[in-house]
Design a protein around this motif. Sequence first.
Motif, PDB file in Angstrom:
ATOM      1  N   ALA A 100     -14.029 -24.435  25.666  1.00 47.53           N
ATOM      2  CA  ALA A 100     -14.732 -25.563  24.830  1.00 47.53           C
ATOM      3  C   ALA A 100     -14.453 -25.219  23.351  1.00 47.53           C
ATOM      4  O   ALA A 100     -14.300 -24.101  22.773  1.00 47.53           O
ATOM      5  N   TRP A 101     -14.383 -26.194  22.473  1.00 45.75           N
ATOM      6  CA  TRP A 101     -14.310 -26.429  21.045  1.00 45.75           C
ATOM      7  C   TRP A 101     -15.705 -26.441  20.489  1.00 45.75           C
ATOM      8  O   TRP A 101     -16.482 -27.124  20.936  1.00 45.75           O
ATOM      9  N   TYR A 102     -16.099 -25.471  19.388  1.00 45.01           N
ATOM     10  CA  TYR A 102     -17.390 -25.433  18.856  1.00 45.01           C
ATOM     11  C   TYR A 102     -17.253 -25.665  17.449  1.00 45.01           C
ATOM     12  O   TYR A 102     -16.193 -25.181  16.913  1.00 45.01           O
ATOM     13  N   ASN A 103     -17.994 -26.632  16.908  1.00 44.88           N
ATOM     14  CA  ASN A 103     -18.149 -26.641  15.507  1.00 44.88           C
ATOM     15  C   ASN A 103     -19.240 -25.994  14.923  1.00 44.88           C
ATOM     16  O   ASN A 103     -20.374 -26.477  15.548  1.00 44.88           O
ATOM     17  N   ILE A 104     -18.930 -25.054  14.032  1.00 48.04           N
ATOM     18  CA  ILE A 104     -19.985 -24.256  13.448  1.00 48.04           C
ATOM     19  C   ILE A 104     -20.130 -24.520  12.083  1.00 48.04           C
ATOM     20  O   ILE A 104     -19.268 -24.701  11.304  1.00 48.04           O
TER      21      ILE A 104
ATOM     22  N   THR B  58     -36.728 -19.691   6.357  1.00 45.83           N
ATOM     23  CA  THR B  58     -36.113 -20.128   7.473  1.00 45.83           C
ATOM     24  C   THR B  58     -35.136 -21.172   6.986  1.00 45.83           C
ATOM     25  O   THR B  58     -33.931 -21.712   7.728  1.00 45.83           O
ATOM     26  N   ASP B  59     -35.224 -21.867   5.872  1.00 51.20           N
ATOM     27  CA  ASP B  59     -34.336 -22.956   5.382  1.00 51.20           C
ATOM     28  C   ASP B  59     -33.363 -22.281   4.593  1.00 51.20           C
ATOM     29  O   ASP B  59     -32.248 -23.043   4.019  1.00 51.20           O
ATOM     30  N   ARG B  60     -33.252 -20.847   4.304  1.00 52.81           N
ATOM     31  CA  ARG B  60     -32.313 -20.249   3.374  1.00 52.81           C
ATOM     32  C   ARG B  60     -30.904 -19.985   4.341  1.00 52.81           C
ATOM     33  O   ARG B  60     -29.873 -19.661   3.422  1.00 52.81           O
ATOM     34  N   VAL B  61     -30.939 -20.022   5.602  1.00 57.76           N
ATOM     35  CA  VAL B  61     -29.780 -20.126   6.275  1.00 57.76           C
ATOM     36  C   VAL B  61     -30.096 -21.074   7.524  1.00 57.76           C
ATOM     37  O   VAL B  61     -31.069 -20.845   8.165  1.00 57.76           O
ATOM     38  N   LYS B  62     -29.122 -22.167   7.597  1.00 60.65           N
ATOM     39  CA  LYS B  62     -29.221 -23.024   8.645  1.00 60.65           C
ATOM     40  C   LYS B  62     -27.652 -22.955   9.339  1.00 60.65           C
ATOM     41  O   LYS B  62     -26.771 -23.067   8.892  1.00 60.65           O
ATOM     42  N   ILE B  63     -27.777 -22.677  10.432  1.00 55.67           N
ATOM     43  CA  ILE B  63     -26.733 -22.619  11.460  1.00 55.67           C
ATOM     44  C   ILE B  63     -26.767 -23.878  12.596  1.00 55.67           C
ATOM     45  O   ILE B  63     -27.949 -24.254  13.213  1.00 55.67           O
ATOM     46  N   TYR B  64     -25.709 -24.759  12.550  1.00 57.86           N
ATOM     47  CA  TYR B  64     -25.581 -25.823  13.343  1.00 57.86           C
ATOM     48  C   TYR B  64     -24.268 -25.534  14.260  1.00 57.86           C
ATOM     49  O   TYR B  64     -23.369 -24.975  13.944  1.00 57.86           O
ATOM     50  N   VAL B  65     -24.504 -25.691  15.562  1.00 55.72           N
ATOM     51  CA  VAL B  65     -23.453 -25.685  16.713  1.00 55.72           C
ATOM     52  C   VAL B  65     -23.367 -26.928  17.255  1.00 55.72           C
ATOM     53  O   VAL B  65     -24.446 -27.661  17.737  1.00 55.72           O
ATOM     54  N   ASN B  66     -22.109 -27.607  17.302  1.00 55.89           N
ATOM     55  CA  ASN B  66     -21.942 -28.957  17.640  1.00 55.89           C
ATOM     56  C   ASN B  66     -22.892 -29.823  17.126  1.00 55.89           C
ATOM     57  O   ASN B  66     -23.503 -30.724  17.946  1.00 55.89           O
ATOM     58  N   GLY B  67     -23.119 -30.078  15.748  1.00 55.46           N
ATOM     59  CA  GLY B  67     -24.185 -30.758  15.296  1.00 55.46           C
ATOM     60  C   GLY B  67     -25.885 -30.554  15.612  1.00 55.46           C
ATOM     61  O   GLY B  67     -26.714 -31.286  14.992  1.00 55.46           O
ATOM     62  N   VAL B  68     -26.111 -29.459  16.356  1.00 53.05           N
ATOM     63  CA  VAL B  68     -27.619 -29.445  16.632  1.00 53.05           C
ATOM     64  C   VAL B  68     -27.905 -28.039  15.882  1.00 53.05           C
ATOM     65  O   VAL B  68     -27.193 -26.952  16.031  1.00 53.05           O
TER      66      VAL B  68
ATOM     67  N   ASP C 179     -20.571 -39.301  18.937  1.00 53.17           N
ATOM     68  CA  ASP C 179     -20.064 -40.569  19.362  1.00 53.17           C
ATOM     69  C   ASP C 179     -21.076 -41.610  20.146  1.00 53.17           C
ATOM     70  O   ASP C 179     -22.188 -41.042  20.187  1.00 53.17           O
ATOM     71  N   ALA C 180     -20.585 -42.563  20.751  1.00 54.92           N
ATOM     72  CA  ALA C 180     -21.405 -43.457  21.514  1.00 54.92           C
ATOM     73  C   ALA C 180     -21.787 -42.834  22.917  1.00 54.92           C
ATOM     74  O   ALA C 180     -22.877 -43.153  23.358  1.00 54.92           O
ATOM     75  N   ASN C 181     -20.971 -41.800  23.300  1.00 58.07           N
ATOM     76  CA  ASN C 181     -21.355 -41.038  24.421  1.00 58.07           C
ATOM     77  C   ASN C 181     -22.346 -39.721  24.073  1.00 58.07           C
ATOM     78  O   ASN C 181     -22.551 -38.728  25.099  1.00 58.07           O
ATOM     79  N   GLY C 182     -22.725 -39.480  23.104  1.00 59.98           N
ATOM     80  CA  GLY C 182     -23.424 -38.179  22.365  1.00 59.98           C
ATOM     81  C   GLY C 182     -22.639 -36.951  22.319  1.00 59.98           C
ATOM     82  O   GLY C 182     -23.363 -35.940  22.403  1.00 59.98           O
ATOM     83  N   VAL C 183     -21.302 -37.195  22.251  1.00 62.42           N
ATOM     84  CA  VAL C 183     -20.409 -36.059  22.322  1.00 62.42           C
ATOM     85  C   VAL C 183     -20.017 -35.979  20.592  1.00 62.42           C
ATOM     86  O   VAL C 183     -19.749 -36.897  19.767  1.00 62.42           O
ATOM     87  N   TRP C 184     -20.326 -34.587  20.167  1.00 59.65           N
ATOM     88  CA  TRP C 184     -20.137 -34.434  18.729  1.00 59.65           C
ATOM     89  C   TRP C 184     -18.533 -34.245  18.549  1.00 59.65           C
ATOM     90  O   TRP C 184     -17.679 -33.715  19.201  1.00 59.65           O
TER      91      TRP C 184
END
Length: 181
Positions: A81-85, A97-107, A170-175
């Motif tokens: 899998a490809w991950y977007n971090i 808790t807002d001082r570091v925000k980590i997102y993985v595949n948009g979440v 996208d329209a299919n919910g894929v990041w």
Amino acid sequence: MANTYLSRTPTTNGSFVTNTWSFWLKRASLGGDQVLWSSYVTPTNNFKIRFISGDKLEFGYHAGIWDFQVVTNRLFRDTSAWYNIVIAQDASASTSTDRVKIYVNGVRETSFAITNFPGLNEGSNTINATNSTTILGQTGNSSDYFDGSMSHYHFIDGTAYDATAFGEFDANGVWTINTSP
């Protein structure tokens, strides 16, 4: 390759407290420490983003002790899998808790093994015109190379962006990637 890295020394000091990192990656091997970004002075004075031996993601600044350290509970073990971090650091935020925000595949990640968030306006003084920053490895440590593929690597100095600056569902919910963030 698992033994190469990119390195540069900034021409001016960067922000110690507000930055964003975004990258797409695909892991080729698991286990062991694999550094994705570092600013290194000595073994006891360094800042890094890395996968640690349990395949969790770690973001932190170590100056003799961990000044701040955030480690996900999420395991990054899918080598197909490809991950977007995306990691947004804003140590000026009033809520810790807002001082570091980590997102993985948009979440946004909300489950952590370690939550030692930066103190108010605390940052890493290693991000400066004296020290090199390294992608895919760590200066001074020849064993922590990232093993995998990486693309669309962005480091934004002085601004904290969320994941929507770098991708969208996208329209299919894929990041999917935003090729011009």
